[in-house]
Motif scaffolding. Sequence first.
Motif, PDB file in Angstrom:
ATOM      1  N   CYS A 193      -9.290   4.907  -1.549  1.00 22.98           N
ATOM      2  CA  CYS A 193      -9.972   3.874  -0.758  1.00 22.98           C
ATOM      3  C   CYS A 193     -10.769   4.516   0.374  1.00 22.98           C
ATOM      4  CB  CYS A 193      -8.961   2.868  -0.211  1.00 22.98           C
ATOM      5  SG  CYS A 193      -7.689   3.592   0.852  1.00 22.98           S
ATOM      6  N   CYS A 200      -9.080   1.828  -5.447  1.00 25.22           N
ATOM      7  CA  CYS A 200      -7.622   1.990  -5.281  1.00 25.22           C
ATOM      8  C   CYS A 200      -6.896   1.963  -6.624  1.00 25.22           C
ATOM      9  CB  CYS A 200      -7.080   0.873  -4.390  1.00 25.22           C
ATOM     10  SG  CYS A 200      -5.281   0.884  -4.298  1.00 25.22           S
ATOM     11  N   CYS A 237      -1.551   6.641   0.342  1.00 22.47           N
ATOM     12  CA  CYS A 237      -1.752   7.871  -0.441  1.00 22.47           C
ATOM     13  C   CYS A 237      -2.098   9.058   0.467  1.00 22.47           C
ATOM     14  CB  CYS A 237      -2.896   7.672  -1.430  1.00 22.47           C
ATOM     15  SG  CYS A 237      -2.666   6.247  -2.512  1.00 22.47           S
ATOM     16  N   PHE A 285      -3.911   1.452  -7.141  1.00 19.50           N
ATOM     17  CA  PHE A 285      -2.810   0.482  -7.106  1.00 19.50           C
ATOM     18  C   PHE A 285      -3.312  -0.946  -6.837  1.00 19.50           C
ATOM     19  CE2 PHE A 285      -1.079   4.620  -5.816  1.00 19.50           C
ATOM     20  CZ  PHE A 285      -0.066   4.761  -6.747  1.00 19.50           C
ATOM     21  N   CYS A 328       0.859  -1.191   0.000  1.00 19.90           N
ATOM     22  CA  CYS A 328       0.000   0.000   0.000  1.00 19.90           C
ATOM     23  C   CYS A 328       0.891   1.235   0.000  1.00 19.90           C
ATOM     24  CB  CYS A 328      -0.887  -0.013   1.242  1.00 19.90           C
ATOM     25  SG  CYS A 328      -1.810   1.517   1.492  1.00 19.90           S
ATOM     26  N   MET A 329       0.495   2.222  -0.793  1.00 20.19           N
ATOM     27  CA  MET A 329       1.316   3.427  -0.920  1.00 20.19           C
ATOM     28  C   MET A 329       0.958   4.482   0.134  1.00 20.19           C
ATOM     29  SD  MET A 329       3.247   2.837  -3.595  1.00 20.19           S
ATOM     30  CE  MET A 329       3.703   4.254  -4.576  1.00 20.19           C
TER      31      MET A 329
END
Length: 308
Positions: free
Chosen positions: A123, A157, A118, A159, A115-116
Amino acid sequence: MKIDRRYFLELLGVAAGAALIGTADGAEASGLPVSPGAVGCLVDTTLCVGCRKCEQACNERQSLPEPEKSFDDLSVLESVRRPDDKSYTVVNRYQPLHMTSTDNLESSTYVKFQCMHCINPACVSACLVGALAKQPEGPVIYDASKCIGCRYCMVACPFQIPAFEFHSALAPEIKKCTFCFTYLKKGELPACAQVCPMQVMTFGKRVDLLKAARWKIETNPGKYLDHIYGEHEVGGTSWVYLANRPFEKIGLPSLTAAAPPQLTETIQKATFQFFAVPLGLFGLLGAVMWATSRKKESDSDHDAGGEE
Ligand code: SF4
Ligand code: SF4
Ligand code: SF4
């Protein structure tokens, strides 16, 4: 020019999370989605050797199930993997197109992915019940007790990170990297960053990490692309990357600087436009979740794993 790591850490002014996590100002106070003191990780992909120690450390800290193949088995690098409900982080190997797996692998690029976290997480904005929340300190954290299992976060998401425990019939949850938030609050580093023998990841305040990344690029002409991935993509991410190959060729998608509210707004618009259906759906899901949480309480001696 060889990087002087000591100088690098002095530039950051950090080596551990203890002082950092406490310095994050309240997001509400600043009016920003996240505090200027929020933390992040800088991933220098040019240093990674694909040893998978970070995967193992994450697995152990988060009490995730044992993988089918051991963490010493590097044959898993022959295919590109994605984080899932049993692996919050994966390392993938990317080779230039002309190479085969038997060629010299030194020119391969290894990329750790999770998970980045963000800055403006899709999400979070997609979740109608607040089960995912951006913390002022930086991490995006999931609260299973609020989740109704709608999985809008998975759709939103950019990503494709949130993973759903489809195999769990009773109380499926969304699973993803927690940024080891429980440990950060105790002054510890993320397990993956702590264990990495190549010091691929540098943990620190995001603002300092960006300065450090820029410093690395400027003091090592030709070594890195002049691009810090995550500085601007989707409005910025807490995990940011350096590389010597185009990011879209090493598994990090080309994304604009705009935060992705479009999709989440579409989801929410559709939800409210057809309110009656979601209301019934949520009622049903709520009943199921209530029943399953009661079941979980009665099974409270069973440790679900993770950070708690
Ligand atoms: S532990 Fe470090 S060097 Fe090893 S795969 Fe993970 S990021 Fe790469
Ligand atoms: S990478 Fe995906 S799951 Fe992680 S914070 Fe961003 S939108 Fe949410
Ligand atoms: S920050 Fe923690 S949860 Fe996230 S990948 Fe690293 S070890 Fe796993």
